[in-house]
Design an enzyme around this catalytic site. Structure first.
Site, PDB file in Angstrom:
ATOM      1  N   HIS A 831       0.600  -1.428   0.281  1.00  0.00           N
ATOM      2  CA  HIS A 831      -0.149   0.091  -0.295  1.00  0.00           C
ATOM      3  C   HIS A 831       0.943   1.200   0.004  1.00  0.00           C
ATOM      4  CE1 HIS A 831      -3.707  -2.910   2.207  1.00  0.00           C
ATOM      5  NE2 HIS A 831      -3.104  -2.652   0.711  1.00  0.00           N
ATOM      6  N   HIS A 928       3.007  -3.197   6.848  1.00  0.00           N
ATOM      7  CA  HIS A 928       1.829  -2.398   6.512  1.00  0.00           C
ATOM      8  C   HIS A 928       2.162  -0.994   7.999  1.00  0.00           C
ATOM      9  CE1 HIS A 928      -0.303  -4.586   3.939  1.00  0.00           C
ATOM     10  NE2 HIS A 928      -0.302  -5.558   4.206  1.00  0.00           N
ATOM     11  N   GLU A1013       1.665  -4.421  11.668  1.00  0.00           N
ATOM     12  CA  GLU A1013       1.736  -3.050  11.170  1.00  0.00           C
ATOM     13  C   GLU A1013       1.373  -1.782  12.273  1.00  0.00           C
ATOM     14  OE1 GLU A1013      -1.120  -2.009   9.039  1.00  0.00           O
ATOM     15  OE2 GLU A1013      -2.325  -4.161   8.721  1.00  0.00           O
TER      16      GLU A1013
END
Length: 1131
Positions: A831, A928, A1013
């Site tokens: 992303h 992420h 994350e």
């Protein structure tokens, strides 16, 4: 016989000498015909019972005690009594016993009261005193009975109460309890519609108007009842049709003006609640605007601001005004990206297919109407069931990993070229000169499906770019001019903006001063202005401005950027000072909303001047710019002298995903406070509401020796705005709005060029530069190979790294140990907007290439395969979520298309190849970033924990699994200060079945398959509690991940299973607390925001999310790992 049993029950369950028990037994024996014959005796007994209950507290407790049937006896007497005096006495007894109303309801008391009410209403005239007592009692019972509204309607009591209200409008004594009961009736949606049909809405407006301070208690109850009625859209339309909106506004204005001491705030709030419910429908909003409601509420709210106790009125007024603010068109011609990339082919279904199938001329910015009001269903809503999480996977077949690579081995054999280390014999050349053997000297062409075009394979052009990464441009060009270390620099200089790519290669001298100018500044630039480059070689060993420029030249972007952003050119040195979470100023969001409302109230104050626009190139891009790598500002509009609305560009081949931003600002005044509003955000909440600040980079600061991104901004908040979001952009939902991120800042330097970013930028060219510099750090003991995995849609290469330790010698034993090391597979940046993932990856790579004993041990323990950037095209072009295909690549792992998703296709093929040769990785981790949670944490996959959360039936064999998946996050929670075990989740969800984590777990069979994350905001626990996260902490996290892997190796090598038992106890202790995140199409990889804050009063509750703290509070017990202490503890 039944009477005898009840009497015996009293005698055995309560003291036999209790007088109340004897009286109740006597009353019970009289029930039925005996009571009708001997009314006087029944009256005397009932009077005595009432007296005892009123004078002796213990008597009431005995009647209501567990096991006592006293309430049944009283209710039975009430039911059979036909004498008014006796009914009064029984009702009085019940009223005094209502401290435990649920018992009264459970014994059928509500139905008996309704029966008496309907019977008494048939008498002409009905007893006013009985009606008063019955309604007073019903008003107390109603809120405790979930079926109260249904029972009232079926018994006919609804009509009785309506009739009483109509006949007693001037009788305040009886009217008050009737309105109290009506308020409870109206909570049932069917009742509300029925009452509206019978004229009750009109009746309520007669009661509340005109303004009068007489009977204020009655007025408050009437407003509560009216507010409940107006929750029905049908009744709201009746109010509009009856022209009651102007009347409500006038009445509210009267109370505002006359309630100087604020003694009747509840009445004022009741009027606002009525307006709020009416404006839930489009007709109500229109009537509100036509009645000048915006100006009335704005003015009254402004006058209330100095009085803190009036905040409930201000907040409700704010909610109404925001709702009624006319939906504005987002100031763009289309919500699609300003840039277009023609795909080689488009899949037949999906959002990209819909995008391409839109006929020309379709307005995709707004809908024809925002009216999404459905016909009201006449169904009871008394009993609402709790919402369930239906996203958790419940198919046991899908929960058990299948280990099915999915492709024939003959197809996968070509990927053997990426695993030379598994067959290298090191016999041809000496180990001391083996660095060349670890290099990819030619592009590895990987044939895929027949449909794959040649441009997606490694080409000679790609090889030239890759050669530049491998160190051919590590020296600055001879013509470049740099500042001598330690030479003085002036405090203020004219800076060239934009920084053109062509100019940097030949000189570091600004041409004609700042292109953007500055407000009120003289032109001090001149031909001799020197672009000073800060000397940061010692602080940034992996950064080289000239090498960065060479990397940019080999980067292919859709807009064909010809500029370089100063922060990427100069580099970033992490500040040494702490940056705490920004404390939220009380009422800051409300004040910003009021300023937005002023745009409608005072339109002449708005400049509405476009100063930057990608859709219409012009010479006015003086103050704003984003036409450089990873930039994504689409439009800037000056709305007031020092306030700007900013519109972000959509991801290419998409019409949404607005979150990441990276933009340049220049021409500012020193000391002036500017407000910036990013007006097309899409998520319903953000960490900007909870202490996060934007990042700013000052070029003047950089050339003065402080090249760094710093957290900045005041009055930061994030809220729903008045810009309409079309159904095309909102997944088919109408009436949705965008959200605004607003912040204010003051600039410190004249003639400065500043940059704002969502998070610390990390471009694709930065990655290439870092890889080239890492290559230079290689020692003879490090095995490093850099391959080109594939070429992206945009023609950029996707790097693949292999890192391990060279074998100790070329003996067979050492070669065998080298080949048989377990594999660790890491990836990041799928992303583009999650730049923190790249900073964590940078920390991992630097640690792996380091010279410390720990790094050497780690390289000797594992072979690392690393894809540091899975989505180069998205990163380059400033996307937030997607690649050039317009799709989220982390939703393509189940069936990636080799032409549209080449990086995912080839990365998955590498893993499939490893599975085929029985060398599946020990750990797979995809890095992420997380925008709505604090700390660093992991998502993993567990059959057992998923089953526990889904309440599906499963056998013990179904739940059998190795608990080793918890070991790595457990280690991280003990050695990494930013990591939080309590935030981790190991639940498998349906919406995540196509993500890397789940596919690698399910298809490749990797038990330790994770998404790690990292917060974009900061931490709320541990060493960094209360601080915003920076690049130093992110890189530290990447290094600590490596240390944890080394510790994992030692744990698994010792074959000590005690730590698994401790993990089992952790799971058992928290299985009832773990809350699985749910996913909506726009919520990406993130659960709903789960942080408690007093925020609801300032937000529009129409789309409010639950904000209670749900974290699965794992109670850590680190003892079992401390027993295995090793040198890792020294880091």
């Amino acid at each position: 016989m039944s009477r005898l049993k009840i009497t015996i029950l009293f005698v055995t369950r309560v003291p036999s000498n209790s007088r109340i028990v004897m009286l109740l037994g006597q009353l019970e024996r009289m029930n039925g015909e005996a009571m009708v014959r001997d009314v006087e005796t029944a009256r005397q007994v009932t009077t005595k019972i009432l007296h005892l209950i009123q004078t002796q507290e213990k008597s009431g407790k005995e009647v209501m005690s567990k096991g006592s049937s006293g309430m049944e006896v009283i209710l039975a007497s009430l039911e059979v009594s036909s004498q008014t005096t006796l009914e009064f006495l029984c009702i009085s007894i019940v009223t005094d016993l209502l401290k435990r109303a649920f018992l009264f309801v459970s014994k059928g008391g509500t139905g008996i009261l309704f029966q008496i009410l309907t019977s008494a209403s048939k008498e002409l005239p009905p007893s006013e005193e009985l009606m008063l007592q019955l309604h007073s009692l019903l008003a107390k019972v109603g809120p405790k009975d979930r079926k109260f509204g249904v029972k009232a309607r079926l018994s006919g009591a609804l009509n009785v109460t309506i009739s009483l209200i109509k006949q007693n409008l001037q009788n305040a004594k009886l009217l008050l309890p009737c309105l109290q009961v009506l308020r409870v009736y109206s909570a049932n949606s069917v009742n509300a519609i029925s009452l509206g049909k019978n004229g009750v809405v009109e009746l309520m407006f007669k009661i509340i108007a005109p303004y009068s301070k007489k009977n204020t208690s009655l007025l408050k109850v009437a407003l509560d009842a009216l507010g409940a009625l107006l929750k029905s859209k049908t009744n709201a339309r009746r109010a509009v049709d009856g022209s009651h909106v102007p009347a409500l506004l006038a009445l509210y204005l009267d109370w505002h003006r006359n309630d100087a001491r604020h003694r009747h705030m509840l009445i004022r709030k009741g009027l606002l609640v009525c307006l709020r419910n009416i404006t839930n429908i489009k007709l109500g909003r229109k009537a509100f605007i036509e009645a000048d409601g915006m100006r009335i509420l704005y003015n009254t709210s402004t006058e209330c601001l100095p009085v803190r106790t009036l905040d409930p009125l201000i907040n409700t007024s704010s909610l109404i005004m925001r709702k009624c603010f006319p939906k504005n068109r987002l100031p763009v011609p289309t919500i699609k990206s300003a840039f277009h990339y023609q795909l080689p082919h488009v899949l037949p279904v999906g959002p990209v297919a819909q995008l391409y199938s839109q006929p020309p001329g379709v307005d995709d910015v707004v809908d024809d109407s925002d009216d999404n009001e459905e016909t009201e269903a006449e169904t009871d809503t008394d009993n609402e069931e709790d919402e369930k999480n239906d996203d958790i996977e419940t198919d046991l077949n899908k929960l058990h990993p299948t280990k099915s690579p999915g492709r024939p081995f003959e197809e996968l054999r070509v990927y053997e070229r990426f695993f030379l280390e598994l067959s290298e014999d090191f016999q041809v050349r000496s180990l001391s000169s083996s660095s060349s053997s670890a290099r990819s000297t030619r592009p590895i062409i990987v044939p895929t499906a027949q449909a794959l075009s040649p441009k997606h394979m490694a080409t000679p052009a790609s090889q030239e770019i890759w050669n530049s990464i491998k160190g051919q441009h590590t020296q600055p060009p001879a013509s470049a001019t740099s500042r001598t270390p330690g030479s003085p620099v002036s405090a203020t200089r004219h800076i060239q903006s934009p920084l053109l790519l062509g100019d940097i290669a030949t000189r570091r001298v600004g041409g004609g001063g700042s292109d953007c100018g500055s407000e009120g500044a003289e032109d001090e630039g001149g031909e001799g202005a020197v672009l000073e480059v800060p000397d940061t070689a010692l602080l940034l060993p992996l950064h080289d401005p000239d090498l960065y420029v060479e990397m940019v030249k080999g980067t292919r972007s859709v807009p064909q950027y010809a500029e370089v952003a100063y922060p990427d050119y100069f580099g970033h040195v992490a500040p040494t000072f702490k940056e705490p979470h920004l404390e939220r100023v009380y009422g800051v969001q409300r004040s910003k909303i009021f300023q937005d409302i002023e745009r409608l109230i005072h339109p002449n104050d708005i400049l509405d001047k476009v100063v930057y626009d990608l859709d219409i190139p012009s010479g006015e891009s003086l103050k704003f710019n984003s036409q450089f790598e990873s930039g994504n500002l689409r439009k800037a509009i000056q709305v007031r002298k020092y306030e700007y609305d900013l519109v972000l560009n959509s991801d290419i081949n998409s019409n949404h995903y607005h979150q990441w931003f990276y933009l340049e600002v220049s021409g500012m005044r020193v000391g002036t406070t500017y407000r910036f509003n990013i007006i097309n955000c899409e998520k319903s909440n953000s960490q900007f509401n909870y202490g996060m600040q934007v990042l700013m980079y000052s070029v003047q600061e950089a050339i003065s020796g402080r090249p760094r991104w710093v957290r900045t901004g005041t009055d930061i908040c994030y809220y729903k705005n008045h810009f309409a979001r079309s159904s095309i952009a909102a997944g088919g939902q109408k009436g949705k709005s965008y959200f605004t991120l607003t912040f204010s800042t003051t600039f410190s330097h004249k003639d400065d060029v500043c940059y704002f970013a969502y998070h610390y930028p990390y471009t694709y060219s930065t990655l290439k530069m870092h890889l080239a510099k890492l290559e230079a750090l290689r020692t003879p003991h490090i095995y490093l190979r850099q391959d080109v995995l594939c070429e992206t849609l945009g023609g950029n290469i996707c790097p693949l790294l292999t890192i391990t330790a060279m074998p100790e010698s070329n003996s067979n034993d050492h070669i065998c140990q080298f080949r048989n090391r377990p594999l660790i597979f890491l990836s990041a940046r799928v992303h583009p907007g999650e730049t923190n993932a790249s900073w964590v990856m940078k920390g991992t790579l630097e640690f792996l290439m380091g010279t410390s004993p720990l790094a050497a041990s780690l390289r000797e323990a594992y072979i690392f395969k690393i894809v540091p950037m899975l989505n180069p095209d998205g990163v380059i072009n400033g996307n937030h979520r997607c690649s050039l295909s317009g799709e989220d690549l982390n939703r393509q792992w189940q069936n990636p298309n080799p032409e549209l998703h080449p990086t995912i296709y080839h990365t998955k093929s590498l893993l499939q190849y490893l599975a085929h040769i029985q060398r599946a990785p020990l750990v797979f981790c995809d890095y992420h970033g997380h925008s709505r949670k604090k700390n660093v944490f992991m998502y993993g996959c567990s059959v057992k924990e998923t089953v526990w959360q889904s309440n599906i039936s499963a056998t013990s064999s179904d739940l059998h699994e190795d608990l080793g998946y918890r070991t790595l996050p457990k280690i991280l929670s003990q050695i990494a200060p930013a990591f939080s075990m309590a935030s981790c989740s190991f639940v498998v969800e349906r919406s995540k079945e196509a993500t890397a984590r789940v596919v690698v777990w399910r298809e490749i069979g990797v038990q330790r398959s994770y998404t790690m994350e990292s917060t974009l905001c900061g931490c709320d626990q541990g060493k960094y509690k209360g601080l915003q996260i920076g690049t130093r902490e992110l890189e530290e996290m990447g290094a600590q991940f490596c240390v944890a892997l080394l510790r994992l190796k030692r744990l698994t090598g010792l074959r000590n299973h005690q730590h698994l038992l401790d993990l089992e106890s952790d799971i058992i202790g928290t299985q009832s607390k773990v809350v699985s995140p749910t996913t909506y199409v726009m919520e990406e990889d993130e659960p709903s925001f789960l942080e408690a804050i007093d925020y609801s009063a300032e937000s529009d509750n129409e789309d409010a999310e639950p904000e209670n703290e749900h974290g699965n509070n794992v109670h850590e017990n680190p003892d079992h790992l401390d027993q295995l202490s090793d040198s890792c503890n020294q880091t």
